[in-house]
Design a protein around this motif. Structure first.
Motif, mmCIF file in Angstrom:
data_model
loop_
_atom_site.group_PDB
_atom_site.id
_atom_site.type_symbol
_atom_site.label_atom_id
_atom_site.label_comp_id
_atom_site.label_asym_id
_atom_site.label_seq_id
_atom_site.Cartn_x
_atom_site.Cartn_y
_atom_site.Cartn_z
ATOM 1 N N MET A 121 -18.223 6.528 -39.010
ATOM 2 C CA MET A 121 -16.967 6.571 -38.280
ATOM 3 C C MET A 121 -16.066 5.397 -38.718
ATOM 4 S SD MET A 121 -17.081 9.144 -36.084
ATOM 5 C CE MET A 121 -18.102 10.138 -37.186
ATOM 6 N N HIS A 122 -14.868 5.716 -39.195
ATOM 7 C CA HIS A 122 -13.917 4.659 -39.535
ATOM 8 C C HIS A 122 -13.223 4.215 -38.248
ATOM 9 C CE1 HIS A 122 -10.668 2.388 -41.270
ATOM 10 N NE2 HIS A 122 -11.148 2.579 -42.490
ATOM 11 N N PRO A 123 -13.336 2.946 -37.877
ATOM 12 C CA PRO A 123 -12.839 2.520 -36.556
ATOM 13 C C PRO A 123 -11.325 2.669 -36.381
ATOM 14 C CG PRO A 123 -13.484 0.618 -37.882
ATOM 15 C CD PRO A 123 -13.969 1.827 -38.607
ATOM 16 N N GLU A 124 -10.565 2.592 -37.476
ATOM 17 C CA GLU A 124 -9.109 2.672 -37.365
ATOM 18 C C GLU A 124 -8.612 4.114 -37.309
ATOM 19 O OE1 GLU A 124 -7.254 0.122 -36.835
ATOM 20 O OE2 GLU A 124 -8.773 -1.425 -37.184
ATOM 21 N N MET A 125 -9.497 5.054 -37.624
ATOM 22 C CA MET A 125 -9.103 6.463 -37.640
ATOM 23 C C MET A 125 -9.445 7.124 -36.311
ATOM 24 S SD MET A 125 -10.379 7.373 -41.511
ATOM 25 C CE MET A 125 -9.854 9.066 -41.469
ATOM 26 N N THR A 126 -8.729 8.178 -35.977
ATOM 27 C CA THR A 126 -8.995 8.909 -34.737
ATOM 28 C C THR A 126 -10.237 9.778 -34.894
ATOM 29 O OG1 THR A 126 -7.687 10.839 -35.368
ATOM 30 C CG2 THR A 126 -6.515 9.009 -34.302
#
Length: 435
Positions: A121-126
């Motif tokens: 999971m990319h933290p900056e992406m939704t």
């Protein structure tokens, strides 16, 4: 179908202790020169076994050593072992997150891994963007991902936050989303490490149900690592026990693997009613656990069979080096299949009723009442706890575990003669009255 989808041959992984890299230019040059000549890593020869309870005698340690394993199509394989045994390292190698030192892994099909909270999971992406990103990484077309999108969001329970950056999610929400993405995007092999413990009870139940569905209905392969023995027994059809980087036990008998893990069997014998800290390991600052044993009313250690018509006592001899306001002791009582029957803690009651510990040597004990447990063998593990954290991790290799067996004496009723075994784990005798 009995096709092999994962084949592991002579797999080993060597790590250097301390700082990253070999630490010196000479070591780097020596390893490079050995590799150029097709020779073995010269520092692999001095790597020691991954026993974290001992002081390091070398700068190198074998996280895994000579692992050979085959996993069949549609199989649910449980991988168990104590912390630091090498389970997560094995999964990272299968997932191709890191490379083996020696040996090889052959895997057929797409692999989806959930190895820790927020994996992939990319933290900056939704959540929406992460779902499409993960599907693309797995090689899926946008139309395939869109078809699964609503199911993923519903399972994860994040419809309200689907367009919110994942960095604002709680750890439990990240796990729900990560598991839903890994399970619904149709990987051929699903790898799940000990992350479900972060989720709530409802999610754990849903996740185990989904993994069963994935393996049985959809015929996909699942590798499941957990310290929850009930979940392992409920889900897995085969079990592997890893200890100190080696496979110590492998069987289709999941119950036997769990018993092995719980140290019920030691050199082919059932563990006894007494445990002693023979290694003298006591590195935590608060308490030394010296001895743990089970006795009858006459304070005789129960090394054999006990009847359930008299109480038994669990006793621990301890040396408290430093008092802590929230120090407590708890025991976990299991049956021989690894299911937790119940747990009891010295902090179960109000704080005013907690036992008053003092510095120095003392005994702490508790009673299991008469006519409470049914006939059978039981395993008890003792833990010292401060605010939810076990402080006896330094003796985990020699866990304070004892066992005892109960037979007969189920009641005074003529309907339960000697040798009769009533159903259930507990066999309490309650009063019945007529008005």
């Amino acid at each position: 179908m009995n096709e092999t989808v994962i084949k592991i041959e002579n797999l080993s992984k060597l790590y250097r202790l301390g700082q990253i890299g070999t630490g010196t230019l000479s070591h780097d040059l020596n390893r490079w020169w050995a590799k150029v000549r097709g020779k073995e890593d010269p520092y692999a020869k001095i790597g020691q076994v991954n026993d974290r309870t001992k002081q390091a005698a070398s700068d190198y340690v074998w996280a895994l050593k000579d692992i050979n394993l085959e996993v069949k199509h549609g199989e649910v394989l449980g991988i168990i072992g104590r912390n630091g045994a090498g389970k997560s390292t094995l999964l990272k190698l299968i997932s191709r997150i890191t490379a083996p030192t020696t040996g090889e892994i052959k895997a057929k099909g797409r692999i989806a891994s959930l190895l820790e909270v927020g994996t992939g999971m990319h933290p900056e992406m939704t959540a929406r963007e992460n779902i499409y990103l993960n599907g693309a990484i797995l090689g899926m077309k946008r139309q395939e991902i869109a078809r699964k999108f609503d199911d993923i969001v519903e399972f994860a329970g994040c419809a309200m936050y689907v367009d919110t950056p994942v960095k604002r999610y709680s750890s439990g929400m990240r796990v729900r989303l990560g598991f839903a993405v890994a399970a619904f995007l149709e990987p051929d092999i699903l790898i799940v490490d000990e992350v479900l413990a972060v989720g709530d009870a409802e999610f754990q139940k849903k996740a185990i149900g989904k993994m069963k569905e994935v393996s049985t209905s959809e015929g996909r392969t699942v590798l499941f690592v957990s310290h929850n023995m009930s979940a392992v027994k409920n889900l897995c059809k085969r079990i592997v026990l890893i200890d100190e980087g080696h496979i110590m036990f492998e069987s289709d008998d999941v119950g036997a693997g769990i018993r092995h893990y719980l140290h019920i069997e030691q050199d082919g014998q059932l563990c006894s009613g007494e445990w002693r800290n023979r290694q003298g390991i006591s590195e935590n600052q608060y308490v030394d656990l010296l001895r743990f044993y089970v006795t009858n009313e006459d304070e005789h250690i129960l090394r054999d069979i006990h009847r359930n018509n008299t109480p038994i006592y669990l006793c621990a001899e301890i040396n408290i080096k430093q008092l802590h306001e929230y120090l407590s002791f708890a025991y976990f009582l299991y049956d021989t299949e690894g299911d937790l029957v119940y747990l009891s803690s010295s902090a179960d009651k109000t704080k005013q009723e907690w036992p008053r510990f003092r510095e120095g040597f003392q005994k702490v004990y508790t009673q299991i009442p008469a006519r409470f447990l049914n006939g059978g063998r039981y395993i008890v593990e003792l833990k010292a706890i401060i605010q939810g954290e076990s402080i006896l991790k330094d003796i985990e290799k020699a866990k304070p575990i004892i066992s005892f067996e109960i037979r007969g004496g189920m009641s005074d009723s003529p309907f339960w003669p000697e040798g009769t075994h009533r159903k259930g784990i507990l066999a309490p005798i309650f009063d019945w009255k007529v008005r």
